[in-house]
Design a protein around this motif. Sequence first.
Motif, PDB file in Angstrom:
ATOM      1  N   GLY A 106       0.925  -1.068   0.045  1.00 28.36           N
ATOM      2  CA  GLY A 106      -0.074  -0.021  -0.105  1.00 28.36           C
ATOM      3  C   GLY A 106       0.916   1.379   0.110  1.00 28.36           C
ATOM      4  O   GLY A 106       0.327   2.165  -0.757  1.00 28.36           O
ATOM      5  N   LYS A 108      -6.588  11.173  -2.393  1.00 31.15           N
ATOM      6  CA  LYS A 108      -7.673  11.052  -3.204  1.00 31.15           C
ATOM      7  C   LYS A 108      -8.905  12.261  -3.173  1.00 31.15           C
ATOM      8  O   LYS A 108      -9.850  12.174  -4.150  1.00 31.15           O
ATOM      9  CB  LYS A 108      -8.324   9.724  -2.877  1.00 31.15           C
ATOM     10  CG  LYS A 108      -9.177   9.131  -4.092  1.00 31.15           C
ATOM     11  CD  LYS A 108      -9.708   7.936  -4.024  1.00 31.15           C
ATOM     12  CE  LYS A 108     -11.091   7.951  -2.924  1.00 31.15           C
ATOM     13  NZ  LYS A 108     -11.935   6.960  -2.729  1.00 31.15           N
ATOM     14  N   ALA A 163      -3.762   7.927   2.054  1.00 40.01           N
ATOM     15  CA  ALA A 163      -4.643   7.645   0.889  1.00 40.01           C
ATOM     16  C   ALA A 163      -5.874   8.550   0.564  1.00 40.01           C
ATOM     17  O   ALA A 163      -6.069   8.926  -0.734  1.00 40.01           O
ATOM     18  CB  ALA A 163      -4.628   6.167   0.709  1.00 40.01           C
ATOM     19  N   ASN A 164      -6.716   8.431   1.369  1.00 43.61           N
ATOM     20  CA  ASN A 164      -8.025   9.076   1.206  1.00 43.61           C
ATOM     21  C   ASN A 164      -7.708  10.610   0.862  1.00 43.61           C
ATOM     22  O   ASN A 164      -8.503  11.275   0.236  1.00 43.61           O
ATOM     23  CB  ASN A 164      -9.078   8.984   2.542  1.00 43.61           C
ATOM     24  CG  ASN A 164      -9.853   7.543   2.186  1.00 43.61           C
ATOM     25  OD1 ASN A 164     -10.884   7.467   1.608  1.00 43.61           O
ATOM     26  ND2 ASN A 164      -9.215   6.365   2.884  1.00 43.61           N
ATOM     27  N   TYR A 185      -4.377  -1.253   2.172  1.00 46.73           N
ATOM     28  CA  TYR A 185      -4.466  -0.879   3.355  1.00 46.73           C
ATOM     29  C   TYR A 185      -5.791  -1.457   4.124  1.00 46.73           C
ATOM     30  O   TYR A 185      -5.409  -1.886   5.143  1.00 46.73           O
ATOM     31  CB  TYR A 185      -4.412   0.719   3.403  1.00 46.73           C
ATOM     32  CG  TYR A 185      -3.302   1.325   3.211  1.00 46.73           C
ATOM     33  CD1 TYR A 185      -1.998   0.891   3.613  1.00 46.73           C
ATOM     34  CD2 TYR A 185      -3.187   2.597   2.498  1.00 46.73           C
ATOM     35  CE1 TYR A 185      -0.771   1.864   3.377  1.00 46.73           C
ATOM     36  CE2 TYR A 185      -2.042   3.286   2.287  1.00 46.73           C
ATOM     37  CZ  TYR A 185      -0.817   2.727   2.584  1.00 46.73           C
ATOM     38  OH  TYR A 185       0.397   3.482   2.394  1.00 46.73           O
ATOM     39  N   ARG A 186      -6.881  -1.572   3.336  1.00 47.77           N
ATOM     40  CA  ARG A 186      -8.141  -2.183   3.630  1.00 47.77           C
ATOM     41  C   ARG A 186      -7.829  -3.543   4.165  1.00 47.77           C
ATOM     42  O   ARG A 186      -8.215  -4.184   5.123  1.00 47.77           O
ATOM     43  CB  ARG A 186      -9.162  -1.963   2.873  1.00 47.77           C
ATOM     44  CG  ARG A 186      -9.706  -0.696   2.956  1.00 47.77           C
ATOM     45  CD  ARG A 186     -10.688  -0.264   4.066  1.00 47.77           C
ATOM     46  NE  ARG A 186     -11.022   1.003   4.220  1.00 47.77           N
ATOM     47  CZ  ARG A 186     -11.619   1.582   5.141  1.00 47.77           C
ATOM     48  NH1 ARG A 186     -11.706   0.895   6.463  1.00 47.77           N
ATOM     49  NH2 ARG A 186     -12.114   2.988   5.075  1.00 47.77           N
ATOM     50  N   HIS A 234      -3.858   5.767  -5.830  1.00 49.68           N
ATOM     51  CA  HIS A 234      -4.842   6.084  -4.434  1.00 49.68           C
ATOM     52  C   HIS A 234      -5.635   4.757  -3.971  1.00 49.68           C
ATOM     53  O   HIS A 234      -5.829   4.269  -3.055  1.00 49.68           O
ATOM     54  CB  HIS A 234      -5.354   7.475  -4.345  1.00 49.68           C
ATOM     55  CG  HIS A 234      -4.191   8.647  -4.716  1.00 49.68           C
ATOM     56  ND1 HIS A 234      -4.783   9.528  -5.468  1.00 49.68           N
ATOM     57  CD2 HIS A 234      -3.175   8.598  -4.400  1.00 49.68           C
ATOM     58  CE1 HIS A 234      -3.702  10.171  -5.666  1.00 49.68           C
ATOM     59  NE2 HIS A 234      -2.686   9.868  -4.704  1.00 49.68           N
ATOM     60  N   GLU A 235      -6.340   4.404  -5.450  1.00 50.93           N
ATOM     61  CA  GLU A 235      -7.101   3.405  -5.042  1.00 50.93           C
ATOM     62  C   GLU A 235      -6.655   2.147  -4.722  1.00 50.93           C
ATOM     63  O   GLU A 235      -6.882   1.376  -3.903  1.00 50.93           O
ATOM     64  CB  GLU A 235      -8.182   3.271  -6.326  1.00 50.93           C
ATOM     65  CG  GLU A 235      -9.137   4.336  -6.611  1.00 50.93           C
ATOM     66  CD  GLU A 235     -10.118   4.428  -5.802  1.00 50.93           C
ATOM     67  OE1 GLU A 235     -10.501   3.429  -4.952  1.00 50.93           O
ATOM     68  OE2 GLU A 235     -11.113   5.634  -5.617  1.00 50.93           O
ATOM     69  N   ILE A 290      -5.622   2.299  -1.255  1.00 50.22           N
ATOM     70  CA  ILE A 290      -6.583   2.035  -0.120  1.00 50.22           C
ATOM     71  C   ILE A 290      -7.002   0.544   0.005  1.00 50.22           C
ATOM     72  O   ILE A 290      -7.305  -0.020   0.888  1.00 50.22           O
ATOM     73  CB  ILE A 290      -7.931   2.723  -0.503  1.00 50.22           C
ATOM     74  CG1 ILE A 290      -7.511   4.330  -0.342  1.00 50.22           C
ATOM     75  CG2 ILE A 290      -9.052   2.472   0.112  1.00 50.22           C
ATOM     76  CD1 ILE A 290      -8.383   5.179  -1.021  1.00 50.22           C
ATOM     77  N   GLN A 291      -6.949  -0.185  -1.335  1.00 51.94           N
ATOM     78  CA  GLN A 291      -7.294  -1.602  -1.300  1.00 51.94           C
ATOM     79  C   GLN A 291      -6.335  -2.430  -0.483  1.00 51.94           C
ATOM     80  O   GLN A 291      -6.610  -3.296   0.442  1.00 51.94           O
ATOM     81  CB  GLN A 291      -7.439  -2.099  -2.652  1.00 51.94           C
ATOM     82  CG  GLN A 291      -8.371  -1.580  -3.643  1.00 51.94           C
ATOM     83  CD  GLN A 291      -8.370  -2.080  -5.135  1.00 51.94           C
ATOM     84  OE1 GLN A 291      -7.506  -2.745  -5.190  1.00 51.94           O
ATOM     85  NE2 GLN A 291      -8.998  -1.585  -5.894  1.00 51.94           N
ATOM     86  N   LEU A 341      -4.354   4.921   5.701  1.00 51.06           N
ATOM     87  CA  LEU A 341      -5.679   4.801   5.026  1.00 51.06           C
ATOM     88  C   LEU A 341      -6.197   6.430   4.909  1.00 51.06           C
ATOM     89  O   LEU A 341      -6.405   6.933   3.896  1.00 51.06           O
ATOM     90  CB  LEU A 341      -6.680   3.990   5.881  1.00 51.06           C
ATOM     91  CG  LEU A 341      -6.880   2.542   5.069  1.00 51.06           C
ATOM     92  CD1 LEU A 341      -8.004   2.077   6.203  1.00 51.06           C
ATOM     93  CD2 LEU A 341      -7.562   2.906   3.662  1.00 51.06           C
TER      94      LEU A 341
END
Length: 290
Positions: free
Chosen positions: A86, A132, A128-129, A102-103, A95-96, A99-100, A125
């Motif tokens: 990540g 974004k 990253a958000n 990190y989730r 970024h997407e 996020i994937q 996270l």
Amino acid sequence: QLAGQDQLLFLGNLTREITAVLAQALALFQKTAQRNYEGYALNNAGMAHANLSDTKSAKASYELALTIFRELRDAPAEAYALHNLGDLALRANDHERAIQFYRQSLDRKRAARDRYGEAWSLARLAEANYAKADADGARLLANQALFLHRAIGDQAGEANALASLGRMERAAGYRKLAREKLEAAIEIVERTRGSISTPELRGSYFATRQSIYDQLIDMLVEAGDTSAIEAVERSRARLLLDSARGDAAYERVQRQIYALGQRLRKTFAPAETEAVRERLRKLIAQAGSM
């Protein structure tokens, strides 16, 4: 052993030496078929490569580590490889995908009740958000990370979360709140700076905390708060002194930094302030490498 999110954060000029040691360890673990330690060595090698900006090697190491951890059904270790992937995706502005990763990492850390790792995944996270352009979601996640860092007594994580929140609040126009967050982050740095034992680590510690001081001083310059600028500069000088090695060249650079700090406090003309700050940044980088 498996390194956490910030285990290799303060290596500075030691990173290349660490990479060589990890390569030797990896060869030994492969020869003796110790798959779990092979995965740990690969994960840590990836972090060292990332510190050296060798993204291709870092990605390859993380992916090999992830494959091993999945084969061994080692979900807690898998979480850290995912987290590090990540970080690479975020650095590449994907970024997407960041996020994937990190989730997925966060889910595994929560399942393992790894609160330290959970806090850092929440913090990343948030970044990253924010990158974004989801500022509200980012601030929510950063506050969750801050709460958890405080709950487990992770002061480095707490300072990091406060600094991130300060930057986010400032961008949103909440200057008073931003200042409070940044000042709280610097207070933690001041409180913990003496615990760093060696000159190499102290120098790297200063470098990783420099941006917090920069953010707050920028705000204070904009506000014309000269007395507060002086206090923050004194705090930054104390941190810099901690990394001093005592040689004459370092002392000369230190005196130049002090003189520029004095000049910065006496002017608020945007063009001159930026020129002085740029010279100050170069001198601080020079001091950190001595």
